[in-house]
Design an enzyme around this catalytic site. Structure first.
Site, PDB file in Angstrom:
ATOM      1  N   CYS A 179      -7.026 -11.203   5.601  1.00 18.92           N
ATOM      2  CA  CYS A 179      -6.503 -12.155   6.594  1.00 18.92           C
ATOM      3  C   CYS A 179      -7.257 -12.093   7.922  1.00 18.92           C
ATOM      4  O   CYS A 179      -7.069 -12.950   8.776  1.00 18.92           O
ATOM      5  CB  CYS A 179      -5.023 -11.910   6.835  1.00 18.92           C
ATOM      6  SG  CYS A 179      -4.042 -12.000   5.347  1.00 18.92           S
TER       7      CYS A 179
ATOM      8  N   ASN B  27       2.167 -17.598   5.906  1.00 17.87           N
ATOM      9  CA  ASN B  27       0.941 -16.814   6.103  1.00 17.87           C
ATOM     10  C   ASN B  27      -0.178 -17.459   5.277  1.00 17.87           C
ATOM     11  O   ASN B  27      -0.178 -17.379   4.054  1.00 17.87           O
ATOM     12  CB  ASN B  27       1.216 -15.374   5.655  1.00 17.87           C
ATOM     13  CG  ASN B  27       0.013 -14.470   5.804  1.00 17.87           C
ATOM     14  OD1 ASN B  27      -1.107 -14.935   6.015  1.00 17.87           O
ATOM     15  ND2 ASN B  27       0.237 -13.179   5.671  1.00 17.87           N
TER      16      ASN B  27
ATOM     17  N   HIS C 158      -2.759 -13.499  14.104  1.00 16.98           N
ATOM     18  CA  HIS C 158      -2.594 -13.868  12.690  1.00 16.98           C
ATOM     19  C   HIS C 158      -1.127 -14.214  12.428  1.00 16.98           C
ATOM     20  O   HIS C 158      -0.224 -13.448  12.761  1.00 16.98           O
ATOM     21  CB  HIS C 158      -3.045 -12.692  11.821  1.00 16.98           C
ATOM     22  CG  HIS C 158      -2.733 -12.869  10.379  1.00 16.98           C
ATOM     23  ND1 HIS C 158      -2.912 -14.073   9.721  1.00 16.98           N
ATOM     24  CD2 HIS C 158      -2.251 -11.995   9.449  1.00 16.98           C
ATOM     25  CE1 HIS C 158      -2.551 -13.926   8.452  1.00 16.98           C
ATOM     26  NE2 HIS C 158      -2.138 -12.686   8.267  1.00 16.98           N
TER      27      HIS C 158
HETATM   28  O1  UT7 Z   1      -1.313 -11.057   6.072  1.00 22.91           O
HETATM   29  C1  UT7 Z   1      -1.455  -9.688   5.873  1.00 22.91           C
HETATM   30  C2  UT7 Z   1      -0.452  -8.975   6.624  1.00 22.91           C
HETATM   31  N1  UT7 Z   1       0.863  -9.154   6.056  1.00 22.91           N
HETATM   32  C3  UT7 Z   1       1.878  -8.880   6.813  1.00 22.91           C
HETATM   33  O2  UT7 Z   1       1.671  -8.583   7.954  1.00 22.91           O
HETATM   34  C4  UT7 Z   1       3.266  -8.809   6.233  1.00 22.91           C
HETATM   35  C5  UT7 Z   1       3.956  -7.590   6.787  1.00 22.91           C
HETATM   36  N2  UT7 Z   1       5.287  -7.319   6.269  1.00 22.91           N
HETATM   37  C6  UT7 Z   1       6.350  -8.120   6.540  1.00 22.91           C
HETATM   38  O3  UT7 Z   1       6.214  -9.154   7.124  1.00 22.91           O
HETATM   39  C7  UT7 Z   1       7.714  -7.630   6.133  1.00 22.91           C
HETATM   40  O4  UT7 Z   1       7.637  -6.281   5.749  1.00 22.91           O
HETATM   41  C8  UT7 Z   1       8.348  -8.470   4.982  1.00 22.91           C
HETATM   42  C9  UT7 Z   1       8.720  -9.848   5.492  1.00 22.91           C
HETATM   43  C10 UT7 Z   1       7.395  -8.571   3.813  1.00 22.91           C
HETATM   44  C11 UT7 Z   1       9.616  -7.798   4.484  1.00 22.91           C
HETATM   45  O5  UT7 Z   1      10.546  -7.660   5.568  1.00 22.91           O
HETATM   46  P1  UT7 Z   1      11.232  -6.278   5.889  1.00 22.91           P
HETATM   47  O6  UT7 Z   1      12.160  -6.501   6.991  1.00 22.91           O
HETATM   48  O7  UT7 Z   1      10.132  -5.260   6.064  1.00 22.91           O
HETATM   49  O8  UT7 Z   1      12.058  -6.012   4.572  1.00 22.91           O
HETATM   50  P2  UT7 Z   1      11.974  -4.805   3.528  1.00 22.91           P
HETATM   51  O9  UT7 Z   1      10.752  -4.930   2.674  1.00 22.91           O
HETATM   52  O10 UT7 Z   1      12.196  -3.505   4.256  1.00 22.91           O
HETATM   53  O11 UT7 Z   1      13.239  -5.107   2.645  1.00 22.91           O
HETATM   54  C12 UT7 Z   1      14.574  -5.046   3.173  1.00 22.91           C
HETATM   55  C13 UT7 Z   1      15.544  -5.543   2.131  1.00 22.91           C
HETATM   56  C14 UT7 Z   1      15.357  -4.870   0.766  1.00 22.91           C
HETATM   57  O12 UT7 Z   1      16.621  -4.722   0.202  1.00 22.91           O
HETATM   58  P3  UT7 Z   1      17.389  -3.302   0.266  1.00 22.91           P
HETATM   59  O13 UT7 Z   1      16.480  -2.322  -0.427  1.00 22.91           O
HETATM   60  O14 UT7 Z   1      17.553  -2.997   1.729  1.00 22.91           O
HETATM   61  O15 UT7 Z   1      18.665  -3.573  -0.451  1.00 22.91           O
HETATM   62  C15 UT7 Z   1      14.579  -5.886  -0.019  1.00 22.91           C
HETATM   63  O16 UT7 Z   1      14.782  -5.774  -1.402  1.00 22.91           O
HETATM   64  O17 UT7 Z   1      15.351  -6.939   1.907  1.00 22.91           O
HETATM   65  C16 UT7 Z   1      15.155  -7.174   0.523  1.00 22.91           C
HETATM   66  N3  UT7 Z   1      14.286  -8.335   0.370  1.00 22.91           N
HETATM   67  C17 UT7 Z   1      14.749  -9.592   0.330  1.00 22.91           C
HETATM   68  N4  UT7 Z   1      15.989 -10.106   0.404  1.00 22.91           N
HETATM   69  C18 UT7 Z   1      16.119 -11.433   0.341  1.00 22.91           C
HETATM   70  C19 UT7 Z   1      12.937  -8.343   0.274  1.00 22.91           C
HETATM   71  N5  UT7 Z   1      12.506  -9.621   0.170  1.00 22.91           N
HETATM   72  C20 UT7 Z   1      13.608 -10.405   0.197  1.00 22.91           C
HETATM   73  C21 UT7 Z   1      13.822 -11.789   0.143  1.00 22.91           C
HETATM   74  N6  UT7 Z   1      15.068 -12.264   0.211  1.00 22.91           N
HETATM   75  N7  UT7 Z   1      12.776 -12.671   0.020  1.00 22.91           N
END
Ligand code: UT7
Length: 329
Positions: A116, A285, A255
């Site tokens: 990216c 993204n 980004h």
């Molecule tokens: O372009 C390259 C760079 N990319 C990025 O910079 C992306 C960086 N990462 C992020 O933007 C975030 O980490 C995400 C948006 C991908 C995820 O958000 P988060 O707040 O870090 O969530 P998480 O991965 O810690 O997940 C929290 C909870 C989990 O459930 P439990 O284990 O707490 O029960 C996930 O299973 O949210 C759950 N979850 C979802 N729930 C509903 C993960 N994806 C989803 C979803 N809908 N789409």
């Protein structure tokens, strides 16, 4: 051709495919909600390429707009560079396909693989090539990620969208154009954001397909933390190299991966809201295209003027990161 003291962006363009995919559409595909996606990422909708469109086609459409904005024709371009993580093919390069489709008969071409951060790397590389006197006008452009995500993986498929951003790089008046850039990488962290089966180390086999190893794998929270840290640090490093204070920044574009990441970097660097451009809610993204699309929208809506200090920063697979500080031509 001779060396020149300054080089920078002479014109920008972008293109996004017509088809829109909203968070409500995604609710029907995976176990997610519009509310979760909006609050965790800021994304509301994204564009998806048609089956007949490839990355090179998106680049061509953005490229024509950048050429028009720069007041140049395809014959003027002597090098084309495509920064992409989603090339049409591993071989040949997408840049060569763009060169052919746009009829840039005199142009050399190559792809840049920097995830990216690709647009930031491409602008810095192209400006250096122009300054060295190697080429006069270079077209850079990027990307389609929707075909590289697993549409059953809710943690990644809700994030990405398709689109292309393009820019023409050429000689600038002294003191204008690219003032400084800072590019960095950390291959030791490459496994937190990758496509495991995508090259010679792990070829695409039936087994790789069945285990979804041909799609983007991302350890979201780890990538989130690294994105904030590296985009903040690279921005400060590039500002120092340019001799520019953060208070002088007229437009800051990071980004567009996640609005929470963007807001956190802006807070750490100290950028007021009205000096930032954010469009992640409409595109998701778009990887290497994200900064190029945002930059073009900011220029076309009059938010960037001649003489403005414009700072663009990116972060992505590699890991890679980078920042370009420009005085707008
Ligand atoms: O372009 C390259 C760079 N990319 C990025 O910079 C992306 C960086 N990462 C992020 O933007 C975030 O980490 C995400 C948006 C991908 C995820 O958000 P988060 O707040 O870090 O969530 P998480 O991965 O810690 O997940 C929290 C909870 C989990 O459930 P439990 O284990 O707490 O029960 C996930 O299973 O949210 C759950 N979850 C979802 N729930 C509903 C993960 N994806 C989803 C979803 N809908 N789409």
């Amino acid at each position: 051709m001779s060396v020149c003291s300054s080089a920078g962006i002479l014109g920008t363009g972008h293109y996004a495919p017509e088809r829109l995919l909203t968070n409500f559409d995604l609710e029907k595909l995976v176990d997610t909600t519009d509310e979760w996606i909006r609050t965790r990422t800021g994304v509301e909708t994204r564009h998806l390429a048609a089956a007949s469109e490839n990355t090179s086609d998106l680049c061509v459409k953005a490229g024509w707009k950048a050429l028009e904005a720069a007041g140049l024709t395809a014959e003027d371009i002597d090098f084309v560079m495509v920064a992409t993580a989603s090339p049409d093919y591993v071989v040949p390069s997408t840049a060569c396909l763009v060169q052919d489709k746009m009829g840039m008969k005199r142009a050399g071409g190559m792809d840049i693989s920097a995830g990216c951060s690709g647009y930031i790397y491409a602008v810095a590389t192209a400006a250096a090539m122009v300054k060295a006197g190697l080429y006069k006008y270079i077209l850079v452009g990027a990307e389609i990620l929707s075909r590289l995500v697993n549409w059953q993986d809710r943690s990644t498929c809700i994030l990405f969208g398709d689109g292309a951003g393009a820019a023409v790089i050429g000689a600038a008046e002294e003191g204008f154009g690219l003032l400084a850039s800072d590019l960095g990488s950390d291959g030791s962290m490459g496994s937190i954001l990758n496509i495991p089966a995508s090259g010679v180390a792990e070829p695409v086999t039936h087994r790789a397909i069945d285990s979804n190893r041909i799609y983007i794998h991302m350890e979201g929270p780890e990538v989130f933390k690294a994105a904030v840290r590296h985009m903040e640090n690279t921005t400060m490093a590039a500002l120092e190299k340019a001799g520019v204070d953060k208070e002088e920044i007229d437009m800051f574009i990071a980004h567009q991966a996640n609005n929470r990441i963007i807001q956190s970097i802006a807070k750490k660097v100290g950028i007021p809201k009205d000096h930032m451009y954010v469009n992640v809610e409409r595109y998701g993204n778009t990887s290497a295209a994200s900064v190029g699309i945002a930059l073009d929208e900011a220029v076309r809506s009059g938010k960037i003027k001649h003489g403005d200090i414009v700072v663009i920063t990116g972060f992505g697979a590699g890991l890679t990161w980078g920042c370009d500080v420009m005085r707008w031509i």
